[in-house]
Design a protein around this motif. Structure first.
Motif, PDB file in Angstrom:
ATOM      1  N   GLN A 235     -20.641  -7.171  -7.308  1.00 15.31           N
ATOM      2  CA  GLN A 235     -19.865  -7.303  -8.549  1.00 15.31           C
ATOM      3  C   GLN A 235     -20.179  -8.616  -9.247  1.00 15.31           C
ATOM      4  OE1 GLN A 235     -18.563  -6.480  -5.571  1.00 15.31           O
ATOM      5  NE2 GLN A 235     -16.930  -4.942  -5.748  1.00 15.31           N
ATOM      6  N   THR A 236     -20.306  -9.691  -8.461  1.00 15.88           N
ATOM      7  CA  THR A 236     -20.641 -10.997  -9.041  1.00 15.88           C
ATOM      8  C   THR A 236     -22.011 -10.954  -9.703  1.00 15.88           C
ATOM      9  OG1 THR A 236     -19.279 -12.297  -7.542  1.00 15.88           O
ATOM     10  CG2 THR A 236     -21.216 -13.373  -8.467  1.00 15.88           C
TER      11      THR A 236
ATOM     12  N   TRP B  89     -15.009 -11.884 -14.337  1.00 12.23           N
ATOM     13  CA  TRP B  89     -15.623 -12.218 -13.049  1.00 12.23           C
ATOM     14  C   TRP B  89     -14.916 -13.391 -12.383  1.00 12.23           C
ATOM     15  CZ3 TRP B  89     -18.903 -16.802 -12.578  1.00 12.23           C
ATOM     16  CH2 TRP B  89     -19.326 -17.011 -11.264  1.00 12.23           C
TER      17      TRP B  89
ATOM     18  N   TYR C 247     -12.941  -9.277  -4.830  1.00 11.75           N
ATOM     19  CA  TYR C 247     -14.256  -9.162  -4.205  1.00 11.75           C
ATOM     20  C   TYR C 247     -14.759 -10.560  -3.894  1.00 11.75           C
ATOM     21  CZ  TYR C 247     -15.157  -9.713  -9.195  1.00 11.75           C
ATOM     22  OH  TYR C 247     -15.125 -10.134 -10.508  1.00 11.75           O
TER      23      TYR C 247
END
Length: 829
Positions: free
Chosen positions: A251-252, A237, A245
């Motif tokens: 996504q985070t 991440w 991103y």
């Protein structure tokens, strides 16, 4: 014959772990450490030799800044995940065999890395290298702790620090020379460590001799998997956030939540594992907890310095890989000097915390100053800043491990040592990954701004290759564009050092709260030699070897003949060879206390036997001969009890009566209304201020603590909207002590300071009570707001300044919130 029995371990430890006559000499210790230090040299060399070669390696393999970061991060991640596992294995298996296994894994990973055809393959091979390096790093500390006392260990930790420094200096230099030599090429950076590893294997086989205690074990593979998965997901991440991103994106949320869930599963697995890789009970010790957290922040500072300096000197200052290594010598020189000198002085004085705190100051100062450098900063300034960083890291790195090792039992030595190393590697992995991502973004921004400033001729490059994530070949860029890119790299890397300085400051603040405990004067093996062979229930054999009986007999007059420990294959003698001591452990109203631990101690302080009480409270153990002994009994929920017993020639019956610990229950109420106060924080401390218990109140304002030692304590209560309160309480020896705490509501005063143009920011507001004492000061925010909380009812004066000061008298009610806005005007002329 190998010393494989517990008594054999004791005999081996008494002879210094390898000498037949008394403690090990300095020469014997250095011989035993020679292969270990060589193995450490190999481990550090593998980590540093590629640092100056990485820009060329990544360029040759077609990778970008993300691949550059992950070549380093993958190794640190593997070290992070593997270190606790190696530490736990060291508590269970042959330490020498584990060191050799780690070297073999390292050799295989290095050979494969040298054959890499793309960045992905190189990263995978570096993972294998990291597993081996993690074993060498953790086991070196563990083996030293097994042989050498904490008091003497400072001296030998200095040698370990010196080895670290030499490898850290030699690695970049050697890597630079290899990279700059056409007929060798960068692939030899991975091959060159293999011969050293082979030599270390041979030397270890000949010089390192440690006792082996064999026992049934179960390795916590599930724990290793979940901690690896949690850290890996977090690093993925951090690496791609802001690039692939947005920082705030689905996504985070998914990756962070997944990492948190995996971490919670890891904690659950560890709490239930028979042999956890990170025993959670270790964190009940404040020193271990603080040292672990501080090590994490030190890891960020340490690895950021060694990783990003190569890019700074090669890409921002246009130096060759070889010169890049030469220019980092001030940092490594500082590390060499501080680790060696501090180790010697710690051994001489026994004081270690001052070095820890001083190191925190220097690391913070060094990184903070490095945050000011640019591509054209005079080198002498950069050298001074690097030297400060090196001095600080040398003082902190080894001493954080030392402070932890000094706090644990020999059986937990490996797990505790590797836990601190684990957090240091974790900090390094997260730091390098996160800082690498930040650096890539900052460099892109600086490059885009710089290219845009060059005019229309280069405007098309502002969103093109000039500001891409690929590592540029500075020699192929036109002069104006090259200057822009060098400036971008210099400024971007400096920003990374500033962030690392904040992490170092946190490490320094944490070290202030680490309590300095005098260093022990016995190594782990010697400590193990003083512990008994335990587990002596009523129907079991007393595990007292012939040699131990001879020593105890000499203390109490029995004089039993000694046996050669290596000639006895079984760890226990038959029941009945000693004099039986038996009885019952009982509590209040003569109730049996099952599972109570009963220990027999000799007059010299040696533990001779231990028994666990049966369900009916019965215990039994054997005294080695006639004499006077101390019997200690303890159990959860009871105060420990010690008594003296005299043993003649016949069995001794001795019952033990344990008194229970007291409980504390109570209620927190609002003083005026008598309503229950929910979620109030309740803290219990003893007369010395040590924390005994903490908790929060329930729906009806109730709280309760069990198993408190009787005596005077202080109960402090704090809740939002109320004034804190503390009161003394006497905990009774039996039963539950009850207390009711009434909290008085605290008033709140708030308002807005306005000027003719609107709310006034940065105005200073002072509150003075009726006696003329300043109660508090506040500075208004952008909206002109200020506030004071936890006030007593009464008259106050509020003064606001920013324009000509304005003072207003007002009365504050006993509870709730009072509003008071202030109008400021221009000075009339």
């Amino acid at each position: 014959m190998a010393t494989t029995t517990p008594a054999g371990v004791r005999a081996h430890a008494r002879h210094g772990g390898g000498s037949e006559h008394g403690p090990m000499t300095h020469r014997q210790i250095m011989e035993a450490l020679s292969g270990l230090l060589l193995g450490m040299f190999v481990a550090i060399l593998s980590s540093t030799i590629v640092s100056n070669a990485l820009p060329e390696i990544i360029g040759d393999l077609g990778g970008g800044q993300s691949a550059y970061t992950w070549v380093v991060t993958s190794t640190l991640l593997a070290m992070t995940a593997a270190t606790p596992l190696w530490g736990k294995l060291a508590d269970l298996y042959n330490k020498k065999a584990l060191v050799q296994l780690a070297l073999v894994i390292y050799v295989l990973g290095s050979m494969a890395a040298g054959l890499s055809q793309n960045a992905g393959m190189l990263i995978a091979c570096r993972v294998v290298q990291g597993i081996g390096v993690g074993g060498l790093s953790a086991l070196a500390q563990i083996v030293m702790a097994a042989m050498i006392s904490p008091r003497e260990r400072g001296r030998y930790s200095g040698y370990l620090g010196a080895t670290f420094a030499v490898a850290t200096v030699g690695g970049p230099l050697l890597g630079g020379v290899i990279t700059d030599t056409d007929w060798l090429g960068w692939r030899w950076c991975f091959y060159v460590g293999v011969p050293f590893a082979v030599i270390a294997l041979i030397v270890l086989q000949k010089t390192l001799h440690l006792p082996v205690v064999k026992r049934d074990v179960k390795v916590d593979w599930a724990g290793a998997f979940f901690i690896s998965a949690a850290v890996s997901l977090l690093l993925v991440w951090v690496t791609f956030a802001g690039d692939k991103y947005d920082w705030l994106s689905w996504q985070t949320y998914a990756m962070v939540a997944g990492s948190v869930v995996l971490a919670l599963v890891f904690v659950l697995v560890e709490s239930r594992a028979a042999e956890p890789i990170i025993p959670l009970r270790l964190f009940r010790n404040r020193t271990i907890t603080l040292s672990s957290v501080a090590s994490m922040f030190v890891g960020v500072a340490m690895f950021s310095g060694t990783v990003f300096f190569a890019q700074y000197f090669q890409l921002a200052r246009d130096k060759s890989p070889t010169m890049s290594g030469v220019l980092t010598i001030p940092m490594i020189g500082g590390l060499f000097v501080s680790s060696t000198v501090s180790g010697q002085l710690i051994t001489r004085t026994g004081k270690w915390k001052a070095w820890l705190v001083g190191g925190g100051v220097l690391v913070t100062a060094g990184l903070g100053l490095l945050g000011t450098i640019r591509y054209d900063t005079p080198y002498w300034k950069t050298a001074v800043f690097m030297a400060l960083l090196g001095l600080g890291v040398g003082m902190m790195m080894q001493n954080l491990v030392l402070s932890t090792q000094n706090q644990v039992d020999p059986s937990d030595l490996g797990a505790a040592s590797s836990t601190v190393t684990f957090f240091r590697s974790l900090g390094g992995a997260i730091g390098v990954s996160a800082l690498g991502a930040v650096m890539a973004n900052r460099i892109t921004d600086y490059a885009r701004d710089g290219i845009a400033g060059l005019g229309p001729k280069y405007a098309s490059l502002a969103s093109g290759s000039g500001a891409s994530s690929e590592i540029p070949d500075m020699d192929k860029l036109p002069a104006p564009l090259r200057t822009v890119m060098e400036s971008a790299y210099g400024h971007g890397i400096a920003d990374v050092f500033l962030i690392a300085a904040v992490m170092a400051l946190l490490a320094f603040l944490i070290t202030l709260f680490i309590k300095e405990v005098p260093l022990r004067t016995a190594g782990a093996m010697a400590q193990a030699a003083e512990e008994p062979v335990t587990a002596v229930p009523a129907d079991a054999a007393a595990e007292i070897r012939g040699e131990a009986r001879a020593e105890v007999g000499a203390e109490v007059g029995a004089g039993a003949p000694a046996e050669d420990p290596d000639e006895v294959s079984a760890p226990a003698v038959e029941a009945g060879t000693g004099i039986r001591v038996h009885g019952h452990v009982r509590g209040a109203e003569d109730a049996p206390v099952p599972q109570a631990a009963v220990t027999l101690i000799s007059p010299a302080g040696r533990q001779l036997g231990r028994s666990v009480a049966r369900p009916d409270g019965a215990y039994a153990l054997d005294a080695p001969g006639a004499g006077s002994y101390v019997l200690i009994a303890s159990a959860d929920g009871f105060r420990p009890h010690a008594s003296t017993i005299v043993v003649n020639g016949e069995p001794v019956a001795h019952d033990v009566l344990l008194s229970g610990t007291g409980g504390l229950n109570g209620t927190v109420l609002a003083g005026g209304s008598g309503d229950a106060v929910k979620d109030a924080l309740v803290v219990v401390t003893d007369a010395r201020g040590e924390l005994l218990a903490t908790g929060t109140t329930g729906e009806r304002g109730e709280f309760g603590f069990a198993e408190l030692v009787p005596g005077a304590v202080t109960v402090a209560v704090d809740a939002p909207g109320f004034r804190p309160r503390a009161l003394p309480v006497e905990i009774g020896g039996t039963g539950v002590t009850r207390v009711e705490v009434a909290l008085e509501a605290g008033a709140r005063l708030q308002g807005v300071v306005r000027a003719p143009h609107g709310p006034l920011a940065d105005a200073r507001v002072t509150l003075v009570d009726a006696a003329g004492d300043v109660v508090g000061t506040a500075t208004t925010g952008p909206d002109g707001a200020y506030a004071f909380a936890d006030l007593d009812a009464g008259a106050y004066t509020v003064t606001a300044s920013g324009y000509p000061p304005v003072a207003t008298a007002l009365t504050v009610a006993g509870d709730g919130t009072d509003g008071h806005d202030i109008e400021l005007a221009h000075q009339e002329e």
